[in-house]
Design a protein around this motif. Structure first.
Motif, PDB file in Angstrom:
ATOM      1  N   PHE A  35      -3.574  -0.270  -0.700  1.00 41.72           N
ATOM      2  CA  PHE A  35      -3.620   0.147  -2.117  1.00 41.72           C
ATOM      3  C   PHE A  35      -4.231  -0.979  -2.967  1.00 41.72           C
ATOM      4  CE2 PHE A  35      -1.697   3.573  -4.757  1.00 41.72           C
ATOM      5  CZ  PHE A  35      -2.005   3.095  -6.015  1.00 41.72           C
ATOM      6  N   TYR A  36      -5.250  -0.653  -3.755  1.00 39.54           N
ATOM      7  CA  TYR A  36      -5.929  -1.697  -4.542  1.00 39.54           C
ATOM      8  C   TYR A  36      -4.968  -2.354  -5.528  1.00 39.54           C
ATOM      9  CZ  TYR A  36      -6.390   0.818  -9.057  1.00 39.54           C
ATOM     10  OH  TYR A  36      -6.148   1.433 -10.263  1.00 39.54           O
ATOM     11  N   VAL A  37      -5.306  -3.567  -5.924  1.00 36.73           N
ATOM     12  CA  VAL A  37      -4.495  -4.298  -6.905  1.00 36.73           C
ATOM     13  C   VAL A  37      -5.396  -4.788  -8.025  1.00 36.73           C
ATOM     14  CG1 VAL A  37      -2.986  -6.274  -7.332  1.00 36.73           C
ATOM     15  CG2 VAL A  37      -2.881  -5.096  -5.120  1.00 36.73           C
ATOM     16  N   ARG A  38      -4.998  -4.524  -9.262  1.00 37.31           N
ATOM     17  CA  ARG A  38      -5.741  -4.985 -10.433  1.00 37.31           C
ATOM     18  C   ARG A  38      -4.784  -5.707 -11.366  1.00 37.31           C
ATOM     19  NH1 ARG A  38      -8.613  -7.340 -13.303  1.00 37.31           N
ATOM     20  NH2 ARG A  38      -9.949  -6.580 -14.971  1.00 37.31           N
ATOM     21  N   ASN A  39      -4.979  -7.015 -11.478  1.00 37.75           N
ATOM     22  CA  ASN A  39      -4.131  -7.840 -12.338  1.00 37.75           C
ATOM     23  C   ASN A  39      -4.960  -8.586 -13.370  1.00 37.75           C
ATOM     24  OD1 ASN A  39      -1.635  -7.328 -11.034  1.00 37.75           O
ATOM     25  ND2 ASN A  39      -2.151  -8.790  -9.426  1.00 37.75           N
ATOM     26  N   HIS A  40      -4.371  -8.815 -14.533  1.00 40.26           N
ATOM     27  CA  HIS A  40      -5.032  -9.610 -15.577  1.00 40.26           C
ATOM     28  C   HIS A  40      -4.340 -10.941 -15.789  1.00 40.26           C
ATOM     29  CE1 HIS A  40      -6.440  -5.536 -16.334  1.00 40.26           C
ATOM     30  NE2 HIS A  40      -7.496  -6.098 -16.863  1.00 40.26           N
ATOM     31  N   GLY A  41      -3.270 -11.170 -15.061  1.00 37.08           N
ATOM     32  CA  GLY A  41      -2.521 -12.414 -15.172  1.00 37.08           C
ATOM     33  C   GLY A  41      -1.666 -12.557 -13.934  1.00 37.08           C
ATOM     34  N   PRO A  42      -0.866 -13.636 -13.864  1.00 36.86           N
ATOM     35  CA  PRO A  42      -0.007 -13.835 -12.693  1.00 36.86           C
ATOM     36  C   PRO A  42       1.052 -12.734 -12.574  1.00 36.86           C
ATOM     37  CG  PRO A  42       0.304 -15.602 -14.319  1.00 36.86           C
ATOM     38  CD  PRO A  42      -0.768 -14.717 -14.849  1.00 36.86           C
ATOM     39  N   ALA A  86     -10.787   1.848 -14.459  1.00 40.52           N
ATOM     40  CA  ALA A  86     -12.012   2.201 -15.186  1.00 40.52           C
ATOM     41  C   ALA A  86     -13.212   1.434 -14.637  1.00 40.52           C
ATOM     42  CB  ALA A  86     -11.839   1.914 -16.676  1.00 40.52           C
ATOM     43  N   GLY A  87     -12.945   0.338 -13.904  1.00 43.09           N
ATOM     44  CA  GLY A  87     -14.019  -0.460 -13.319  1.00 43.09           C
ATOM     45  C   GLY A  87     -14.377  -0.029 -11.907  1.00 43.09           C
ATOM     46  N   ASN A  88     -13.755   1.040 -11.417  1.00 40.95           N
ATOM     47  CA  ASN A  88     -14.090   1.531 -10.072  1.00 40.95           C
ATOM     48  C   ASN A  88     -15.595   1.801  -9.993  1.00 40.95           C
ATOM     49  OD1 ASN A  88     -13.396   2.448  -7.434  1.00 40.95           O
ATOM     50  ND2 ASN A  88     -13.475   4.583  -8.125  1.00 40.95           N
ATOM     51  N   GLY A 101     -19.212 -11.477 -16.239  1.00 41.54           N
ATOM     52  CA  GLY A 101     -17.784 -11.683 -16.521  1.00 41.54           C
ATOM     53  C   GLY A 101     -16.861 -10.627 -15.943  1.00 41.54           C
ATOM     54  N   GLU A 102     -17.392  -9.627 -15.247  1.00 42.45           N
ATOM     55  CA  GLU A 102     -16.528  -8.586 -14.670  1.00 42.45           C
ATOM     56  C   GLU A 102     -16.740  -8.532 -13.159  1.00 42.45           C
ATOM     57  OE1 GLU A 102     -14.303  -6.878 -16.479  1.00 42.45           O
ATOM     58  OE2 GLU A 102     -14.972  -7.714 -18.387  1.00 42.45           O
ATOM     59  N   ASP A 103     -15.677  -8.217 -12.430  1.00 40.55           N
ATOM     60  CA  ASP A 103     -15.769  -8.175 -10.964  1.00 40.55           C
ATOM     61  C   ASP A 103     -16.521  -6.930 -10.482  1.00 40.55           C
ATOM     62  OD1 ASP A 103     -14.306 -10.533 -10.707  1.00 40.55           O
ATOM     63  OD2 ASP A 103     -12.394  -9.458 -10.795  1.00 40.55           O
ATOM     64  N   PRO A 104     -17.309  -7.107  -9.417  1.00 40.15           N
ATOM     65  CA  PRO A 104     -18.114  -5.991  -8.899  1.00 40.15           C
ATOM     66  C   PRO A 104     -17.319  -5.074  -7.979  1.00 40.15           C
ATOM     67  CG  PRO A 104     -18.575  -7.968  -7.636  1.00 40.15           C
ATOM     68  CD  PRO A 104     -17.555  -8.359  -8.678  1.00 40.15           C
ATOM     69  N   TRP A 105     -16.390  -4.302  -8.552  1.00 36.78           N
ATOM     70  CA  TRP A 105     -15.563  -3.408  -7.742  1.00 36.78           C
ATOM     71  C   TRP A 105     -16.436  -2.347  -7.074  1.00 36.78           C
ATOM     72  CZ3 TRP A 105     -10.237  -4.011  -7.179  1.00 36.78           C
ATOM     73  CH2 TRP A 105      -9.630  -4.934  -8.038  1.00 36.78           C
ATOM     74  N   GLY A 106     -16.151  -2.082  -5.821  1.00 36.41           N
ATOM     75  CA  GLY A 106     -16.793  -0.996  -5.094  1.00 36.41           C
ATOM     76  C   GLY A 106     -16.018   0.297  -5.330  1.00 36.41           C
ATOM     77  N   PRO A 107     -16.046   1.196  -4.338  1.00 35.30           N
ATOM     78  CA  PRO A 107     -15.365   2.488  -4.507  1.00 35.30           C
ATOM     79  C   PRO A 107     -13.865   2.429  -4.261  1.00 35.30           C
ATOM     80  CG  PRO A 107     -16.447   2.403  -2.386  1.00 35.30           C
ATOM     81  CD  PRO A 107     -16.804   1.117  -3.079  1.00 35.30           C
ATOM     82  N   GLY A 108     -13.327   1.212  -4.028  1.00 33.61           N
ATOM     83  CA  GLY A 108     -11.915   1.111  -3.649  1.00 33.61           C
ATOM     84  C   GLY A 108     -10.970   0.741  -4.774  1.00 33.61           C
TER      85      GLY A 108
END
Ligand code: MTE
Ligand code: MO
Length: 364
Positions: A35-42, A86-88, A101-108
């Motif tokens: 399962f993907y993980v998206r965090n903006h802080g610790p 939203a960045g998928n 400045g944004e990560d290159p998320w793939g389809p996951g």
């Protein structure tokens, strides 16, 4: 890390941001270690025994709930729902223009689980919502340095969505206690809306007249005009994201994969947000000139993705582009090209999925 498979594609290790390879997305319920993980802080380490949820703002009287009290006072509900950032698929924008400045998320940056908890609506009704209420804000203890100024993570949804049956305060994921990295002990789950609104580690719910002023509601997660400077964007600029846009991607074959002669099995996922369903998925083996309808798998729930598959004939040895596009129950189809969708923060790339493969020649 965080009990994830070793071959997660890690975009950032601190804060931890990672998506599974395509092969982790084939199942209806995404395995917990994929399962993907998206965090903006610790990730905050909260104790379920001492965690509390404050429900305040435009309510009859503010109430503070323990987890035990939530479990005892409200009916338990389980919803199978797909979480989608939203960045998928942002990666697909990079060949159009860079997204600094944004990560290159793939389809996951999307995954599906069975979420169990109580309905936010039941809690709000018990506390009493005032007539002037219009939005419900969620706040969490994780502090993000990405925000300007640095602040706790938060967001909001309109009251109408907050009161919908599918929106949960969830403590379990696939019948196991919600892992810390996914928001344990309790997170909000807003099915059909961008993942950003499903606030993890939620400790405060505030009923308000207006949307949250939190950076991640007011300034981020907005589709800016193509020539806008994202660093100069302020509160209210751009289009605020809520319901998930229709999307799909190809999971097999993998990009660059060498495929054998003869027929090739193509499979993937499709997802339509909010009250829309996936109605059809078309696949093309010739770059989008001709199409065939894929076979849709079962719809696990109105709030979850649908897998699809089909078998195509490739024209012969050499490179080929497999293309997939989904249609939803409003008759809308995904846009053809990422070129028409590029935006400075790289959100909502829902252009047709394309995977280039190589067909081997006959091994005469
Ligand atoms: N407190 C908190 N909640 C959060 C976030 C966060 O950084 N902090 N990220 C959001 C975003 S952008 C997404 S896409 C989802 C991801 O949920 P997951 O990590 O469980 O996959 O969580 C949302 N909730
Ligand atoms: Mo996200």
């Amino acid at each position: 890390m965080w009990c994830k498979r070793e071959d997660m594609i890690v975009h950032e290790s601190d804060p931890y941001n990672a998506e599974p390879p395509r092969d982790g997305l084939h199942e209806t319920l995404t395995p917990a270690d994929s399962f993907y993980v998206r965090n903006h802080g610790p990730v905050p380490q909260l104790d379920a025994a001492t965690w509390t949820l404050e429900v305040t703002g435009l309510v009859a009287e503010p109430v503070r709930f323990t987890l035990e009290r939530l479990r005892e006072e409200f009916a338990h509900h389980t919803v199978t729902a797909t979480m989608q950032c939203a960045g998928n698929r942002r990666e697909g924008f990079l060949e159009v223009r860079d997204v600094p400045g944004e990560d290159p998320w793939g389809p996951g940056a999307t995954s599906t689980a069975r979420w169990t908890g109580v309905r936010l609506a039941d809690v709000l009704r018990a506390v009493g919502v005032q007539d002037s209420a219009g939005h419900v804000e969620f706040e969490a203890p994780d502090v993000s340095e990405i925000a300007d100024p640095p602040q706790h993570y938060g967001g909001s949804v309109p009251l109408s969505k907050a009161l919908a049956d599918e929106v949960l305060l969830a403590w379990a994921m696939d019948d196991a206690p919600l892992p810390a990295v996914h928001g344990g002990p309790v997170r909000v789950v807003v099915p059909g809306w961008i993942g950003a609104r499903s606030v993890k580690w939620v400790t405060r719910v505030t009923v308000r007249a207006e949307p949250s002023e939190n950076y991640f509601q007011a300034t981020a997660y907005r589709v800016l005009e193509p020539e806008a400077d994202p660093d100069a964007a302020g509160p209210g600029d751009g289009i605020s994201l809520g319901p998930v846009a229709l999307n799909c991607d190809i999971l097999a074959p993998e990009p660059g994969q060498a495929v054998g002669t003869g027929q090739v099995r193509v499979s993937g996922y499709a997802h339509a947000g909010e009250d829309r369903g996936v109605a059809r998925v078309d696949v093309s083996a010739d770059g989008g000139h001709s199409w065939q309808a894929a076979e849709l798998g079962p719809e696990p729930s109105p709030w979850a993705w649908r897998h699809w598959e089909t078998t195509v004939d490739l024209a012969g040895p050499g490179p080929h582009t497999l293309v997939a596009r989904a249609w939803d129950t409003t008759g809308a189809c995904q846009p053809e090209s990422a070129r028409t969708l590029w935006n400075p923060k790289g959100y909502v790339n829902n252009s047709w999925a394309r995977v280039r493969v190589n067909q081997a020649g006959d091994q005469g």
